[in-house]
Design a protein around this motif. Structure first.
Motif, PDB file in Angstrom:
ATOM      1  N   TYR A   6      75.756  25.204  -6.211  1.00 34.63           N
ATOM      2  CA  TYR A   6      74.640  25.380  -7.156  1.00 34.63           C
ATOM      3  C   TYR A   6      74.981  24.689  -8.459  1.00 34.63           C
ATOM      4  CZ  TYR A   6      71.719  27.752 -10.653  1.00 34.63           C
ATOM      5  OH  TYR A   6      70.858  28.024 -11.674  1.00 34.63           O
ATOM      6  N   ARG A   8      73.040  23.562 -12.379  1.00 36.90           N
ATOM      7  CA  ARG A   8      71.865  23.416 -13.232  1.00 36.90           C
ATOM      8  C   ARG A   8      71.813  21.989 -13.737  1.00 36.90           C
ATOM      9  NH1 ARG A   8      70.946  28.902 -16.773  1.00 36.90           N
ATOM     10  NH2 ARG A   8      70.740  30.184 -14.904  1.00 36.90           N
ATOM     11  N   LEU A  26      65.654  23.304  -6.940  1.00 35.01           N
ATOM     12  CA  LEU A  26      65.216  24.698  -7.030  1.00 35.01           C
ATOM     13  C   LEU A  26      64.433  24.892  -8.318  1.00 35.01           C
ATOM     14  CD1 LEU A  26      65.470  27.761  -6.099  1.00 35.01           C
ATOM     15  CD2 LEU A  26      67.423  27.870  -7.679  1.00 35.01           C
ATOM     16  N   GLY A  29      61.660  29.043  -6.591  1.00 33.65           N
ATOM     17  CA  GLY A  29      62.404  29.541  -5.429  1.00 33.65           C
ATOM     18  C   GLY A  29      61.619  30.470  -4.527  1.00 33.65           C
ATOM     19  N   THR A  30      60.358  30.716  -4.841  1.00 31.81           N
ATOM     20  CA  THR A  30      59.615  31.743  -4.092  1.00 31.81           C
ATOM     21  C   THR A  30      59.462  31.388  -2.624  1.00 31.81           C
ATOM     22  OG1 THR A  30      57.528  30.736  -4.762  1.00 31.81           O
ATOM     23  CG2 THR A  30      58.330  32.574  -6.087  1.00 31.81           C
ATOM     24  N   ASP A  48      69.182  23.182  -9.749  1.00 23.91           N
ATOM     25  CA  ASP A  48      68.225  24.027 -10.467  1.00 23.91           C
ATOM     26  C   ASP A  48      67.561  23.207 -11.579  1.00 23.91           C
ATOM     27  OD1 ASP A  48      66.824  25.985 -11.795  1.00 23.91           O
ATOM     28  OD2 ASP A  48      68.445  27.473 -11.678  1.00 23.91           O
ATOM     29  N   ARG A  51      64.996  24.836 -15.800  1.00 23.69           N
ATOM     30  CA  ARG A  51      65.094  24.819 -17.257  1.00 23.69           C
ATOM     31  C   ARG A  51      64.997  23.410 -17.844  1.00 23.69           C
ATOM     32  NH1 ARG A  51      67.455  29.290 -15.525  1.00 23.69           N
ATOM     33  NH2 ARG A  51      67.495  31.182 -16.799  1.00 23.69           N
ATOM     34  N   ASP A  75      51.260  30.358 -16.211  1.00 20.61           N
ATOM     35  CA  ASP A  75      50.924  29.645 -17.446  1.00 20.61           C
ATOM     36  C   ASP A  75      49.819  28.618 -17.212  1.00 20.61           C
ATOM     37  OD1 ASP A  75      52.643  31.032 -19.127  1.00 20.61           O
ATOM     38  OD2 ASP A  75      54.340  29.728 -18.657  1.00 20.61           O
ATOM     39  N   ASN A 103      54.455  34.256 -11.679  1.00 14.64           N
ATOM     40  CA  ASN A 103      55.346  34.118 -12.841  1.00 14.64           C
ATOM     41  C   ASN A 103      56.577  33.289 -12.519  1.00 14.64           C
ATOM     42  OD1 ASN A 103      53.838  35.556 -14.692  1.00 14.64           O
ATOM     43  ND2 ASN A 103      54.860  37.511 -14.289  1.00 14.64           N
ATOM     44  N   MET A 104      56.939  33.237 -11.262  1.00 14.54           N
ATOM     45  CA  MET A 104      58.137  32.502 -10.843  1.00 14.54           C
ATOM     46  C   MET A 104      57.791  31.078 -10.412  1.00 14.54           C
ATOM     47  SD  MET A 104      59.613  35.587  -8.457  1.00 14.54           S
ATOM     48  CE  MET A 104      61.144  34.795  -7.942  1.00 14.54           C
TER      49      MET A 104
ATOM     50  N   HIS B   4      83.027  25.799  -4.372  1.00 10.62           N
ATOM     51  CA  HIS B   4      81.718  25.372  -4.869  1.00 10.62           C
ATOM     52  C   HIS B   4      80.592  26.303  -4.447  1.00 10.62           C
ATOM     53  CE1 HIS B   4      83.356  21.733  -6.494  1.00 10.62           C
ATOM     54  NE2 HIS B   4      83.951  21.460  -5.340  1.00 10.62           N
ATOM     55  N   SER B   7      80.041  31.180  -8.101  1.00 11.39           N
ATOM     56  CA  SER B   7      79.871  30.861  -9.520  1.00 11.39           C
ATOM     57  C   SER B   7      80.276  32.051 -10.368  1.00 11.39           C
ATOM     58  CB  SER B   7      78.395  30.523  -9.823  1.00 11.39           C
ATOM     59  OG  SER B   7      77.968  29.426  -9.047  1.00 11.39           O
ATOM     60  N   ASN B  24      76.951  32.127  -4.376  1.00 16.51           N
ATOM     61  CA  ASN B  24      75.684  31.542  -4.824  1.00 16.51           C
ATOM     62  C   ASN B  24      74.476  32.069  -4.044  1.00 16.51           C
ATOM     63  OD1 ASN B  24      77.040  29.984  -6.682  1.00 16.51           O
ATOM     64  ND2 ASN B  24      77.146  28.175  -5.356  1.00 16.51           N
ATOM     65  N   ARG B  60      58.859  38.955 -18.271  1.00 11.95           N
ATOM     66  CA  ARG B  60      57.840  38.707 -17.246  1.00 11.95           C
ATOM     67  C   ARG B  60      58.257  39.323 -15.917  1.00 11.95           C
ATOM     68  NH1 ARG B  60      54.883  32.858 -17.881  1.00 11.95           N
ATOM     69  NH2 ARG B  60      54.111  33.188 -20.002  1.00 11.95           N
ATOM     70  N   ARG B  61      57.295  39.899 -15.221  1.00 12.86           N
ATOM     71  CA  ARG B  61      57.630  40.540 -13.942  1.00 12.86           C
ATOM     72  C   ARG B  61      57.894  39.477 -12.866  1.00 12.86           C
ATOM     73  NH1 ARG B  61      51.771  42.605 -11.653  1.00 12.86           N
ATOM     74  NH2 ARG B  61      50.514  41.005 -12.693  1.00 12.86           N
ATOM     75  N   VAL B  62      58.944  39.694 -12.109  1.00 13.27           N
ATOM     76  CA  VAL B  62      59.307  38.792 -11.006  1.00 13.27           C
ATOM     77  C   VAL B  62      59.845  39.655  -9.865  1.00 13.27           C
ATOM     78  CG1 VAL B  62      59.937  36.912 -12.583  1.00 13.27           C
ATOM     79  CG2 VAL B  62      61.711  38.470 -11.758  1.00 13.27           C
ATOM     80  N   LEU B  66      63.822  37.296  -4.437  1.00 17.52           N
ATOM     81  CA  LEU B  66      63.722  35.841  -4.254  1.00 17.52           C
ATOM     82  C   LEU B  66      64.295  35.092  -5.463  1.00 17.52           C
ATOM     83  CD1 LEU B  66      60.210  35.397  -2.556  1.00 17.52           C
ATOM     84  CD2 LEU B  66      62.477  35.489  -1.485  1.00 17.52           C
ATOM     85  N   VAL B  70      72.584  33.491  -9.684  1.00 16.34           N
ATOM     86  CA  VAL B  70      73.069  32.355 -10.498  1.00 16.34           C
ATOM     87  C   VAL B  70      71.935  31.745 -11.316  1.00 16.34           C
ATOM     88  CG1 VAL B  70      75.081  31.582  -9.211  1.00 16.34           C
ATOM     89  CG2 VAL B  70      72.829  30.839  -8.472  1.00 16.34           C
ATOM     90  N   GLU B 121      50.489  40.978 -19.695  1.00 13.73           N
ATOM     91  CA  GLU B 121      49.709  39.790 -19.298  1.00 13.73           C
ATOM     92  C   GLU B 121      48.244  39.972 -19.692  1.00 13.73           C
ATOM     93  OE1 GLU B 121      50.416  39.609 -15.113  1.00 13.73           O
ATOM     94  OE2 GLU B 121      52.540  39.132 -15.350  1.00 13.73           O
ATOM     95  N   TRP B 126      45.229  37.005 -20.204  1.00 15.82           N
ATOM     96  CA  TRP B 126      45.230  36.313 -18.915  1.00 15.82           C
ATOM     97  C   TRP B 126      44.103  36.839 -18.033  1.00 15.82           C
ATOM     98  CZ3 TRP B 126      50.929  35.793 -16.740  1.00 15.82           C
ATOM     99  CH2 TRP B 126      51.723  35.156 -17.701  1.00 15.82           C
TER     100      TRP B 126
END
Lengths: 314, 176
Positions: A6, A8, A26, A29-30, A48, A51, A75, A103-104, B4, B7, B24, B60-62, B66, B70, B121, B126
């Motif tokens: 992994y 970033r 990534l 990731g959903t 990743d 960001r 968004d 949101n993801m 690797h 992490s 990971n 924010r809700r997640v 999933l 990391v 939200e 929204w």
């Protein structure tokens, strides 16, 4: 899940250098992480890109709306200019998944999501390993394609967002180590042919950076409607994005093909015979080839085209 | 030699920073439950379909099942354990008790985190899939039962406590 490295990405170039081969980008990731759990995807490296400064929506000088690839579905759907100028896109995004997943999930990732064909998730098939057949054609296919499919694969594309983007003639922008490129969404998903495992026209290792909505396609008089097997949080059986713009009507269907299905035949029909919505729908669907278990989708698609255009017409 | 496939990460959970090493492949859900002792988030389906693992990530809700641990490094994670400050339950949590917004309770922590995110939200203006007009120039959608049901549709309750959950959320909204 198979082991993976992994990292970033520090910037786009860093991502592109690390991309390619057995790597996957990534973002939300959903879909990817879920498919990794199922063993459908087994990347050796996750890059990743979440960001990277690829989020946000801005207006270009020519009036186009440029949506950064890592803009979340939430968004995008909530953005005032999208809601004002492309309401069908906002509605399409809101019709998909759940509040948490929106949101993801990101715009770039949404375009690259894989089919929800249950056979694809459960076993080898032509989409996963070429030459292993399509179990859905002789199997449970009530949610499968009625247009543009071949004996190689009858899976549908799962995205709601991409249906609206197709109606609005969106353009996908990407970067590779050899430079940047653009693909109209209408050419982004190649025909199934005998290569259902080739799902996009992106060059290997390409990173989607933005999706562009042409200013000329803006249509406050646009709508997305989705028919599904429960009231919310389910994939489409059939969905439609429709938009009236100056002198034309734009129609795209979801849930009927391996890609969002732009209804060029119906659109051309309506240029000659404005208001003949049912006849236009029938002309479009004369190309349909339903399987024994999904003929209902032909009726549903026809009725959706007719009803939504009637409600929406100026 | 560096492995690797692992992490070293910092996770900020409910205001506390944790340093830990993870494979990971580990999801945020498993890390919270197995490594950090936050068993509030529940594993229902582990495929993002039930919402029992819902947490807030930077508000924010997640779904944490999933989300890779990391990938959550650097974000502020709030679980159901972190909703109440100083032992004082949120009005939403009190409403769930008052209106009996659960039976077995397995989905409750996800319902609570989801509702906190959902109310924010809505407060931000929204629209949802049942909002009649998504135009930003119209009135802000009123949060009625249909809106709550749609906006909370990512949280399943197999006991079927939905009427009480909707009522608890509406009461919380009405109380401001």
């Amino acid at each position: 899940m198979k082991e993976f490295a992994y990292q970033r990405a520090a910037d786009i170039r860093d991502a592109l250098i690390a991309g390619g081969g057995g790597a996957r980008y990534l973002a939300g990731g959903t879909n990817l992480v879920d498919l990794m759990k199922e063993g459908v995807e087994a990347p050796t490296r996750l890059i990743d890109v979440r960001r990277l400064p690829l989020d946000g929506i801005s207006e270009a000088a020519d009036g186009a709306l440029v949506i950064g690839a890592t803009t979340t579905n939430s968004d995008l759907a909530a953005h005032p200019e999208v809601r004002r100028r492309y309401p069908a896109l906002s509605q399409a995004v809101l019709a998909g998944a759940s509040g948490q997943l929106r949101n993801m999930a990101t715009v770039g990732g949404n375009l690259l999501q894989r089919t929800r064909c249950a056979y694809f998730a459960a076993q080898e098939c032509n989409k996963r390993v070429p030459g292993t057949g399509c179990p859905a054609i002789a199997g449970a296919h009530h949610n499968h394609a009625i247009l543009g499919w071949t004996r190689s694969c009858v899976a549908t594309h799962a995205s709601d967002m991409a249906v609206a983007l197709t109606a609005f003639d969106a353009i996908v922008r990407y970067e590779t180590l050899d430079g940047a490129g653009e693909i109209p969404l209408s050419e982004f998903y190649p025909p199934v042919g005998d290569t259902p495992h080739v799902e996009t026209a992106l060059p290997p290792g390409a990173l989607i950076t933005a999706v562009v909505l042409p200013g000329a396609a803006a249509s406050p008089r646009s709508r997305y409607r989705k028919v599904r097997e429960r009231a919310s949080y389910a994939f489409a059986t059939v969905s439609i994005a429709a938009a009236f713009t100056e002198g034309s009507v734009r129609i795209a269907l979801g849930g009927v093909a391996s890609r969002p299905w732009r209804c060029r035949t119906a659109e051309a029909f309506l240029l000659d015979s404005p208001g003949s919505f049912r006849a236009a729908a029938e002309a479009e669907l004369s190309a349909a080839e339903p399987l024994p278990g999904n003929g209902y989708k032909v009726t549903l698609a026809r009725n959706l085209i007719e009803t939504v255009l009637k409600e929406l017409q100026p | 030699m560096t492995n690797h496939h692992r992490s070293e990460i910092s996770l900020h959970v409910n205001g506390v920073t944790h340093r830990l090493g993870v494979d990971n492949r580990t999801t945020l859900l498993d890390t919270l439950r197995e490594n950090l002792g936050h068993t509030g988030p529940k594993k229902g389906c582990d495929h993002g379909q039930c919402g029992a693992c819902t947490v807030l990530l930077d508000g924010r809700r997640v779904v944490s099942c999933l989300t890779l641990a990391v990938a959550a490094e650097g974000a502020e994670v709030t679980t159901v354990e972190g909703l109440a400050g100083d032992g004082e339950l949120l009005p939403l949590q009190q409403a769930f008790i008052r209106f009996d917004g659960f039976q077995c309770g397995y989905c409750t922590s996800g319902q609570l985190c989801s509702a906190v995110g959902m109310l924010a939200e809505h407060a931000a203006g929204w629209p949802s899939s049942v909002t009649a007009d998504v135009s930003p120039d119209g009135p802000t959608p009123v949060l009625d039962a249909a809106e709550v049901r749609e906006r909370m549709s990512g949280n399943l309750c197999r006991c079927g406590a939905y009427p009480s959950i909707v009522r608890a959320v509406l009461e919380t909204e009405a109380a401001g």
